[in-house]
Design a protein around this motif. Sequence first.
Motif, PDB file in Angstrom:
ATOM      1  N   LYS A  66      18.894  80.948  21.360  1.00  0.00           N
ATOM      2  CA  LYS A  66      18.032  80.604  20.222  1.00  0.00           C
ATOM      3  C   LYS A  66      18.823  80.054  19.036  1.00  0.00           C
ATOM      4  O   LYS A  66      18.506  78.988  18.507  1.00  0.00           O
ATOM      5  N   GLU A  70      18.763  76.105  17.596  1.00  0.00           N
ATOM      6  CA  GLU A  70      18.320  75.733  16.256  1.00  0.00           C
ATOM      7  C   GLU A  70      19.410  74.979  15.495  1.00  0.00           C
ATOM      8  O   GLU A  70      19.124  74.016  14.788  1.00  0.00           O
ATOM      9  N   SER A  85      11.053  76.951  15.241  1.00  0.00           N
ATOM     10  CA  SER A  85      11.520  78.323  15.390  1.00  0.00           C
ATOM     11  C   SER A  85      11.193  78.760  16.809  1.00  0.00           C
ATOM     12  O   SER A  85      10.089  78.522  17.304  1.00  0.00           O
TER      13      SER A  85
END
Length: 140
Positions: A66, A70, A85
Amino acid sequence: MFGVLRQKTAYLAVAAGLMALLVSCVSTGSPKLSESNVRRIVDGETTRSEVSSLLGKPEQILILDKESLEHYIARVATKNPPDLSFPEGHYEVWTYSKWSHFASLVLFPSYQTAKLCMLIINSDGICLRKLYVEESSMEF
């Protein structure tokens, strides 16, 4: 002797003139990458295998968590980074690109297009998000 030389010179002049008007075209990248094919990919629904049959094999596959995902998106989407997100997990980022350059030696400007597509696929094999951009430019 001079007649033959003049004839060859005339042929060369005509050939050079025609070559100056010829158009050249060069394309590289993913041949199936097009806006219409990318539009067929539905965020949250289209599977990895469906993407593969629509666009072919990706040029690059990254496996990211994650946080790395990002950071990667923020780094590569420099103009207008999307506000994305994602939940914790591991993701595959598939990238495709296609570059085309059309040019004429004289009289006309050259024209270049770039198509770029990034797909974010979750661990279940579903495309969560697609990012697509197509840019064109003319040069004289």
